[in-house]
Design a protein around this motif. Structure first.
Motif, PDB file in Angstrom:
ATOM      1  N   TRP A   1       0.832  -1.210   0.000  1.00  0.00           N
ATOM      2  CA  TRP A   1       0.000   0.000   0.000  1.00  0.00           C
ATOM      3  C   TRP A   1       0.862   1.253   0.000  1.00  0.00           C
ATOM      4  O   TRP A   1       1.782   1.373   0.806  1.00  0.00           O
ATOM      5  CB  TRP A   1      -0.879   0.034   1.248  1.00  0.00           C
ATOM      6  CG  TRP A   1      -2.002  -0.957   1.234  1.00  0.00           C
ATOM      7  CD1 TRP A   1      -1.964  -2.245   1.685  1.00  0.00           C
ATOM      8  CD2 TRP A   1      -3.337  -0.731   0.777  1.00  0.00           C
ATOM      9  NE1 TRP A   1      -3.192  -2.838   1.519  1.00  0.00           N
ATOM     10  CE2 TRP A   1      -4.055  -1.933   0.971  1.00  0.00           C
ATOM     11  CE3 TRP A   1      -3.997   0.368   0.218  1.00  0.00           C
ATOM     12  CZ2 TRP A   1      -5.396  -2.068   0.628  1.00  0.00           C
ATOM     13  CZ3 TRP A   1      -5.339   0.242  -0.121  1.00  0.00           C
ATOM     14  CH2 TRP A   1      -6.028  -0.965   0.077  1.00  0.00           C
ATOM     15  N   CYS A   2       0.542   2.207  -0.866  1.00  0.00           N
ATOM     16  CA  CYS A   2       1.130   3.536  -0.672  1.00  0.00           C
ATOM     17  C   CYS A   2       0.017   4.449  -0.199  1.00  0.00           C
ATOM     18  O   CYS A   2      -1.129   4.348  -0.648  1.00  0.00           O
ATOM     19  CB  CYS A   2       1.823   4.036  -1.923  1.00  0.00           C
ATOM     20  SG  CYS A   2       0.797   4.640  -3.233  1.00  0.00           S
ATOM     21  N   VAL A   3       0.345   5.298   0.772  1.00  0.00           N
ATOM     22  CA  VAL A   3      -0.646   6.178   1.394  1.00  0.00           C
ATOM     23  C   VAL A   3      -0.425   7.585   0.854  1.00  0.00           C
ATOM     24  O   VAL A   3       0.671   8.143   0.981  1.00  0.00           O
ATOM     25  CB  VAL A   3      -0.504   6.180   2.937  1.00  0.00           C
ATOM     26  CG1 VAL A   3      -1.616   7.009   3.571  1.00  0.00           C
ATOM     27  CG2 VAL A   3      -0.541   4.746   3.470  1.00  0.00           C
ATOM     28  N   LEU A   4      -1.460   8.150   0.229  1.00  0.00           N
ATOM     29  CA  LEU A   4      -1.377   9.504  -0.324  1.00  0.00           C
ATOM     30  C   LEU A   4      -2.318  10.421   0.430  1.00  0.00           C
ATOM     31  O   LEU A   4      -3.368   9.978   0.900  1.00  0.00           O
ATOM     32  CB  LEU A   4      -1.773   9.502  -1.803  1.00  0.00           C
ATOM     33  CG  LEU A   4      -0.963   8.624  -2.759  1.00  0.00           C
ATOM     34  CD1 LEU A   4      -1.544   8.708  -4.160  1.00  0.00           C
ATOM     35  CD2 LEU A   4       0.502   9.052  -2.778  1.00  0.00           C
ATOM     36  N   GLY A   5      -1.958  11.682   0.526  1.00  0.00           N
ATOM     37  CA  GLY A   5      -2.844  12.648   1.180  1.00  0.00           C
ATOM     38  C   GLY A   5      -2.122  13.955   1.371  1.00  0.00           C
ATOM     39  O   GLY A   5      -0.898  13.975   1.500  1.00  0.00           O
ATOM     40  N   VAL A   6      -2.872  15.049   1.367  1.00  0.00           N
ATOM     41  CA  VAL A   6      -2.223  16.353   1.522  1.00  0.00           C
ATOM     42  C   VAL A   6      -1.555  16.444   2.888  1.00  0.00           C
ATOM     43  O   VAL A   6      -1.844  15.658   3.783  1.00  0.00           O
ATOM     44  CB  VAL A   6      -3.219  17.532   1.356  1.00  0.00           C
ATOM     45  CG1 VAL A   6      -3.770  17.580  -0.048  1.00  0.00           C
ATOM     46  CG2 VAL A   6      -4.343  17.446   2.377  1.00  0.00           C
ATOM     47  N   ASN A   7      -0.669  17.413   3.000  1.00  0.00           N
ATOM     48  CA  ASN A   7       0.048  17.612   4.241  1.00  0.00           C
ATOM     49  C   ASN A   7      -0.921  17.758   5.409  1.00  0.00           C
ATOM     50  O   ASN A   7      -1.875  18.513   5.321  1.00  0.00           O
ATOM     51  CB  ASN A   7       0.859  18.896   4.104  1.00  0.00           C
ATOM     52  CG  ASN A   7       2.249  18.663   4.601  1.00  0.00           C
ATOM     53  OD1 ASN A   7       2.724  17.543   4.616  1.00  0.00           O
ATOM     54  ND2 ASN A   7       2.887  19.702   5.039  1.00  0.00           N
TER      55      ASN A   7
END
Length: 541
Positions: free
Chosen positions: A353-359
């Protein structure tokens, strides 16, 4: 605009440059590449005049302004981030400072006699400030800081309260706002999240001046540069094109040089054999002599410089159960900020899994919850059966014992491993020769990160939780890690701003947004194709 003419430079025992030449022309965006310690930062320092070459000259055209960003940001405190950024904006910031002084003088009753002169000067300075578009400076500073993921609150708060990574961004923002004729950027991509990185990419692509930069992020470099200068063996070699093109050309050049070298070696061997065979015979004396002379005159072809690339092979990780980690109905808040609300998430065997999300969306928090470094406010976080976890976080470096050497640190962790295999391990992560005898307390941030990573991967876990594992890795180490992890059998949960790393290794995406958490089957490449964006809320450029 800038020329390096036959420069030579020695650093201690190490020869960095030997009669090397290169040029940076208007409109060029150059990527500076070379192995660690080749002298990239020294080159920047020579261009800015901080360090002279031992021989040769560095020529900068008259009136050319240079903005230099490096990793050493110095002290910052007592002002807001916006003020700090505006202060570095070149002439306009000096004019603004004089305006402030004159405003104070106009309010000073003791200077009533000079008032006419002060008011007249204020009119001149104000005119110059308008000419330099000074009144738009605050808005421009805020725009750059917003691009680098600053909130309004952070922009107006004391810059001294920011962490080192955020101070780096302030220092970078100063150079971007300054808009010099030439920008020198030493690792600008290091401390950025994915959103900031993509914003910076766009900014630099639209920058009209000349650019010389180093970066350990090959995707970032590929999208910006139109020329590569390679430092290798004391020489500077220029390649027109992006990083990908440079790699192909260098590979081709090495192959041709190797073939040339082998042909010459075969010819030399044949000549030497003839000389050896007939040197004692008087009848062949003339022939032998002419061949000896011919050999003396031949210009020898050198074999190509071999890049030291070390492969790291994982021993197979033990097999875990089918369910590796799970979060069920998890709530997590920091003060009034709710990060997760009834979150359900499961990692299964072989999922990456790669986790993406704004700061600030809660990526690192998610990894902490899974790793058990943070407790949920409600709900359950559990690890599956037969799971052996390796957790690499930014604080992974803090647990190293400062008094132990690099080699002792590895020996302490693996007392039964042979010296040879531990030296190979150290070499894979960039500790060659005498580096293994360095004490941990003198290691740089990057070296500490590499050592913590080496220690974690030698006896591999079957579940890797990695928070920005590539932050301090150079291109070669990163490639080695990607290759090694490509064959890794365990499960993975990754937060990284390196798109090549994510694309090469992930097969699932978890997107954390203010509207909730979304899961995508397929890795980062499929995510970009499906959403048309490289990061949440940003469209692919």
């Amino acid at each position: 605009m800038i020329r390096l003419d036959n420069i030579s430079k020695q650093n201690g025992e190490r020869l960095l440059y030997v009669e090397a030449s290169a040029a940076l022309n208007r409109g060029e965006r150059i990527g500076l590449v070379g192995p660690n310690g080749a002298g990239k930062t020294t080159l920047f320092r020579m261009v800015t005049g901080e360090e002279p070459p031992d021989e040769g000259a560095v020529a900068v055209d008259r009136g050319v302004s240079i903005g230099y960003f490096n990793q050493d940001v110095g002290e910052m405190a007592g002002r807001s981030a916006v003020a700090e950024v505006m202060d570095g904006a070149g002439p306009v910031s000096e004019v603004a400072a004089e305006m402030r002084e004159l405003e104070a003088a106009m309010a000073d009753l003791d200077r009533a006699d000079d008032m006419d002169a002060i008011i007249e000067r204020y009119g001149e300075v104000q005119g110059r400030f308008e000419e330099l578009d000074g009144y738009a400076l605050d808005a421009r500073a805020r725009e750059v800081l917003a691009g680098l993921s600053f909130t309004q609150e952070m922009m107006d708060g004391d810059v001294g309260n920011l962490s080192g990574g955020w101070k780096m961004r302030v220092a970078l923002a100063r150079i971007l706002l300054m808009n010099p004729d030439v920008m020198l950027l030493d690792e600008p991509s290091n401390h950025l999240d994915l959103e900031s990185l993509i914003w910076l990419e766009g900014f630099l692509r639209n920058f009209e001046g000349a650019l010389l930069m180093t970066s350990h992020d090959r995707e970032f470099m590929n999208r910006i540069v139109n020329k590569i200068i390679e430092i290798d063996g004391g020489a500077l070699t220029s390649y027109s094109g992006d990083y990908e093109f440079y790699e192909q050309q260098r590979g081709l050049k090495e192959k041709q040089q190797q073939a040339q070298f082998e042909r010459q070696q075969a010819m030399l061997a044949k000549e030497i054999k003839f000389i050896e065979r007939f040197k004692a015979r008087a009848s062949h004396a003339a022939q032998v002599q002419s061949r000896v002379k011919k050999l003396d005159k031949i210009e020898r072809v050198e074999p190509p410089l071999r890049r030291q690339t070390v492969r790291f092979e994982f021993p197979p990780a033990p097999r875990s159960g089918e369910e590796v980690a799970s979060l069920k109905g998890v709530d997590k808040a920091y003060g009034a900020r709710r990060i997760y609300d009834k979150l359900d998430f499961v990692v299964r065997r072989k999922e990456r899994w790669c986790v993406l999300g704004v700061n600030g969306a809660g990526k690192s928090t998610l990894l902490k919850l899974v790793a058990g470094a943070s407790e949920p406010d409600a709900g359950q976080a559990a690890i599956g059966s037969a799971v052996k976890m390796g957790y690499f976080a930014q604080h992974a470096m803090d647990v190293l014992d400062g008094e132990r050497t690099v080699f002792e640190t590895l020996e302490d962790a693996f007392p039964h491993a042979g010296q040879g295999s531990l030296r190979t391990l150290a070499g894979c992560f960039g500790f060659s020769g005498g580096d293994v005898e360095k004490k941990c307390r003198v290691l740089s941030g990057g070296e500490k990160a590499r050592l913590a990573m080496a220690r974690m991967l030698y006896d591999p876990p079957n579940f890797l939780v990695l928070d920005e594992p590539t932050n301090h890795l150079d291109l070669a180490t990163k490639e080695m890690l990607i290759e090694a992890l490509a064959d890794y059998e365990g499960a993975m949960l990754i937060v990284s701003h390196d798109r090549r790393f994510l694309a090469a290794l992930s097969n699932r995406v978890l997107e954390v947004t203010p509207e909730g958490v979304h899961q995508y089957g397929g890795g980062y490449t499929e995510y970009v194709a499906a959403t048309g964006q490289e990061a949440p809320g940003l469209h692919a450029g």
